[in-house]
Structure formats: C-alpha cells, structure tokens
Write a protein that holds these residues in place. Structure first.
Motif, mmCIF file in Angstrom:
data_model
loop_
_atom_site.group_PDB
_atom_site.id
_atom_site.type_symbol
_atom_site.label_atom_id
_atom_site.label_comp_id
_atom_site.label_asym_id
_atom_site.label_seq_id
_atom_site.Cartn_x
_atom_site.Cartn_y
_atom_site.Cartn_z
ATOM 1 N N MET A 1 0.944 -1.359 0.067
ATOM 2 C CA MET A 1 -0.042 0.069 -0.195
ATOM 3 C C MET A 1 0.938 1.195 0.029
ATOM 4 O O MET A 1 1.834 1.400 0.937
ATOM 5 C CB MET A 1 -0.902 -0.233 1.129
ATOM 6 N N ALA A 2 0.484 2.060 -0.838
ATOM 7 C CA ALA A 2 1.382 3.296 -1.033
ATOM 8 C C ALA A 2 1.034 4.310 -0.012
ATOM 9 O O ALA A 2 -0.140 4.557 0.412
ATOM 10 C CB ALA A 2 1.342 3.964 -2.291
ATOM 11 N N LYS A 3 2.045 4.968 0.683
ATOM 12 C CA LYS A 3 1.830 5.660 1.720
ATOM 13 C C LYS A 3 1.837 7.255 1.054
ATOM 14 O O LYS A 3 2.738 7.708 0.271
ATOM 15 C CB LYS A 3 2.974 5.892 2.930
ATOM 16 N N VAL A 4 0.676 7.984 1.445
ATOM 17 C CA VAL A 4 0.850 9.433 1.046
ATOM 18 C C VAL A 4 0.739 10.458 1.949
ATOM 19 O O VAL A 4 0.506 9.943 3.380
ATOM 20 C CB VAL A 4 -0.533 9.734 -0.237
ATOM 21 N N SER A 5 1.134 11.553 1.838
ATOM 22 C CA SER A 5 1.299 12.672 3.048
ATOM 23 C C SER A 5 -0.291 13.236 3.184
ATOM 24 O O SER A 5 -1.180 12.693 2.410
ATOM 25 C CB SER A 5 2.108 13.877 2.466
ATOM 26 N N PRO A 6 -0.419 13.762 4.443
ATOM 27 C CA PRO A 6 -1.838 13.968 4.677
ATOM 28 C C PRO A 6 -2.185 15.098 3.656
ATOM 29 O O PRO A 6 -3.348 15.039 3.588
ATOM 30 C CB PRO A 6 -1.504 14.622 6.062
ATOM 31 N N GLY A 7 -1.460 15.894 3.333
ATOM 32 C CA GLY A 7 -1.955 16.827 2.206
ATOM 33 C C GLY A 7 -2.422 16.226 1.006
ATOM 34 O O GLY A 7 -3.474 16.664 0.579
ATOM 35 N N GLU A 8 -1.742 15.341 0.514
ATOM 36 C CA GLU A 8 -2.076 14.726 -0.720
ATOM 37 C C GLU A 8 -3.399 13.868 -0.452
ATOM 38 O O GLU A 8 -4.180 13.784 -1.385
ATOM 39 C CB GLU A 8 -0.996 13.671 -1.137
ATOM 40 N N PHE A 9 -3.485 13.320 0.729
ATOM 41 C CA PHE A 9 -4.800 12.529 1.025
ATOM 42 C C PHE A 9 -6.118 13.265 1.171
ATOM 43 O O PHE A 9 -7.080 13.090 0.399
ATOM 44 C CB PHE A 9 -4.631 11.862 2.553
ATOM 45 N N PHE A 10 -5.806 14.503 1.749
ATOM 46 C CA PHE A 10 -6.900 15.558 1.729
ATOM 47 C C PHE A 10 -7.404 16.025 0.306
ATOM 48 O O PHE A 10 -8.549 16.131 -0.181
ATOM 49 C CB PHE A 10 -6.781 16.753 2.577
ATOM 50 N N ARG A 11 -6.339 16.189 -0.666
ATOM 51 C CA ARG A 11 -6.485 16.658 -1.886
ATOM 52 C C ARG A 11 -7.574 15.527 -2.654
ATOM 53 O O ARG A 11 -8.533 15.842 -3.453
ATOM 54 C CB ARG A 11 -5.395 16.735 -2.551
ATOM 55 N N GLN A 12 -6.811 14.203 -2.438
ATOM 56 C CA GLN A 12 -7.728 13.131 -3.259
ATOM 57 C C GLN A 12 -8.971 12.850 -2.673
ATOM 58 O O GLN A 12 -9.986 12.685 -3.352
ATOM 59 C CB GLN A 12 -6.910 11.797 -3.005
ATOM 60 N N VAL A 13 -9.151 13.194 -1.315
ATOM 61 C CA VAL A 13 -10.637 13.151 -0.757
ATOM 62 C C VAL A 13 -11.421 14.346 -1.368
ATOM 63 O O VAL A 13 -12.679 14.029 -1.641
ATOM 64 C CB VAL A 13 -10.615 13.431 0.611
ATOM 65 N N ARG A 14 -11.120 15.468 -1.612
ATOM 66 C CA ARG A 14 -11.584 16.515 -1.956
ATOM 67 C C ARG A 14 -11.974 16.160 -3.602
ATOM 68 O O ARG A 14 -13.037 16.468 -3.942
ATOM 69 C CB ARG A 14 -10.785 17.850 -1.921
ATOM 70 N N ALA A 15 -11.231 15.561 -4.167
ATOM 71 C CA ALA A 15 -11.076 15.367 -5.698
ATOM 72 C C ALA A 15 -12.319 14.172 -5.882
ATOM 73 O O ALA A 15 -13.222 14.611 -6.589
ATOM 74 C CB ALA A 15 -10.131 14.769 -6.216
ATOM 75 N N GLU A 16 -12.224 13.254 -4.911
ATOM 76 C CA GLU A 16 -13.300 12.257 -4.995
ATOM 77 C C GLU A 16 -14.807 12.714 -4.561
ATOM 78 O O GLU A 16 -15.688 12.401 -5.179
ATOM 79 C CB GLU A 16 -12.953 10.985 -4.082
ATOM 80 N N GLY A 17 -14.861 13.486 -3.305
ATOM 81 C CA GLY A 17 -16.001 14.433 -3.257
ATOM 82 C C GLY A 17 -16.607 14.969 -4.258
ATOM 83 O O GLY A 17 -17.793 15.320 -4.396
ATOM 84 N N SER A 18 -15.869 15.770 -5.218
ATOM 85 C CA SER A 18 -16.325 16.605 -6.131
ATOM 86 C C SER A 18 -16.982 15.710 -7.295
ATOM 87 O O SER A 18 -17.843 16.297 -8.057
ATOM 88 C CB SER A 18 -15.344 17.497 -6.775
ATOM 89 N N LYS A 19 -16.504 14.583 -7.248
ATOM 90 C CA LYS A 19 -17.347 13.612 -8.218
ATOM 91 C C LYS A 19 -18.740 13.061 -7.883
ATOM 92 O O LYS A 19 -19.528 12.432 -8.844
ATOM 93 C CB LYS A 19 -16.433 12.289 -8.480
ATOM 94 N N VAL A 20 -19.064 13.364 -6.717
ATOM 95 C CA VAL A 20 -20.229 12.696 -5.968
ATOM 96 C C VAL A 20 -21.351 13.585 -6.624
ATOM 97 O O VAL A 20 -21.445 14.692 -6.875
ATOM 98 C CB VAL A 20 -20.412 12.958 -4.495
ATOM 99 N N VAL A 21 -22.415 12.871 -7.288
ATOM 100 C CA VAL A 21 -23.797 13.419 -7.672
ATOM 101 C C VAL A 21 -24.710 13.321 -6.436
ATOM 102 O O VAL A 21 -25.240 12.417 -6.425
ATOM 103 C CB VAL A 21 -24.221 12.590 -9.053
ATOM 104 N N TRP A 22 -24.886 14.475 -6.193
ATOM 105 C CA TRP A 22 -25.817 14.997 -4.990
ATOM 106 C C TRP A 22 -27.389 14.820 -5.426
ATOM 107 O O TRP A 22 -27.800 15.600 -6.647
ATOM 108 C CB TRP A 22 -25.386 15.956 -4.228
ATOM 109 N N PRO A 23 -28.636 14.259 -4.642
ATOM 110 C CA PRO A 23 -29.891 14.555 -5.330
ATOM 111 C C PRO A 23 -30.208 15.670 -5.044
ATOM 112 O O PRO A 23 -29.748 16.766 -4.168
ATOM 113 C CB PRO A 23 -30.312 13.550 -4.297
ATOM 114 N N SER A 24 -31.055 16.146 -6.175
ATOM 115 C CA SER A 24 -31.895 17.412 -5.786
ATOM 116 C C SER A 24 -33.048 17.561 -4.545
ATOM 117 O O SER A 24 -32.949 16.454 -3.865
ATOM 118 C CB SER A 24 -32.718 17.709 -7.013
ATOM 119 N N ARG A 25 -33.109 18.368 -4.160
ATOM 120 C CA ARG A 25 -34.230 18.649 -3.134
ATOM 121 C C ARG A 25 -35.359 17.911 -3.388
ATOM 122 O O ARG A 25 -35.892 17.304 -2.373
ATOM 123 C CB ARG A 25 -34.501 20.254 -2.856
ATOM 124 N N ARG A 26 -36.020 17.982 -4.754
ATOM 125 C CA ARG A 26 -36.910 17.137 -5.108
ATOM 126 C C ARG A 26 -36.980 15.813 -4.819
ATOM 127 O O ARG A 26 -38.041 15.000 -4.455
ATOM 128 C CB ARG A 26 -37.644 17.573 -6.420
#
Length: 66
Positions: A1-26
């Motif tokens: 398993m590759a080790k990444v720095s905490p900064g890189e980890f949070f960048r990856q988390v943010r990138a994955e979070g931006s790919k999420v398709v959130w449901p509309s209010r309706r």
C-alpha cells in the motif's frame, strides 16, 4: 500500500467528493415521503400479523386451560 502525505490524502478526498452526484431537493423529499409511507404500511401489516398470531395463541392456550 502506497503511503501518501496528509496533504495529498485530503486533496484526493476532495477530488473524489467533487465527483459525487448529490440528489436534488425534490428527489430527497420524494424519497423521504416514500420511506415514511412504506414504513407506515409495513408497521400496519406487522401489527396485523402480530394481532392474528396473538389471537391464535390465546385461543390455543384457552383450549388447554379447559
């Protein structure tokens, strides 16, 4: 398993979070209503099944008591 720095980890988390398709209010409201409706229907169904079994058991126990 590759080790990444905490900064890189949070960048990856943010990138994955931006790919999420959130449901509309309706969609959220519709889903919530469906969940509440089906939960209510199941509650009534299981109440009826429980009442039926309770009646059967009480009848059978009444036969034994005689």
């Amino acid at each position: 398993m590759a080790k990444v720095s905490p900064g890189e980890f949070f960048r990856q988390v943010r990138a994955e979070g931006s790919k999420v398709v959130w449901p509309s209010r309706r969609e959220t409201v519709t889903t919530g209503i469906m969940v509440a409706l089906l939960t209510s229907i199941l509650a009534v169904f299981f109440f009826g099944v429980d009442a039926m079994f309770s009646t059967i058991v009480q009848f059978l126990l009444g036969l034994l008591a005689k």
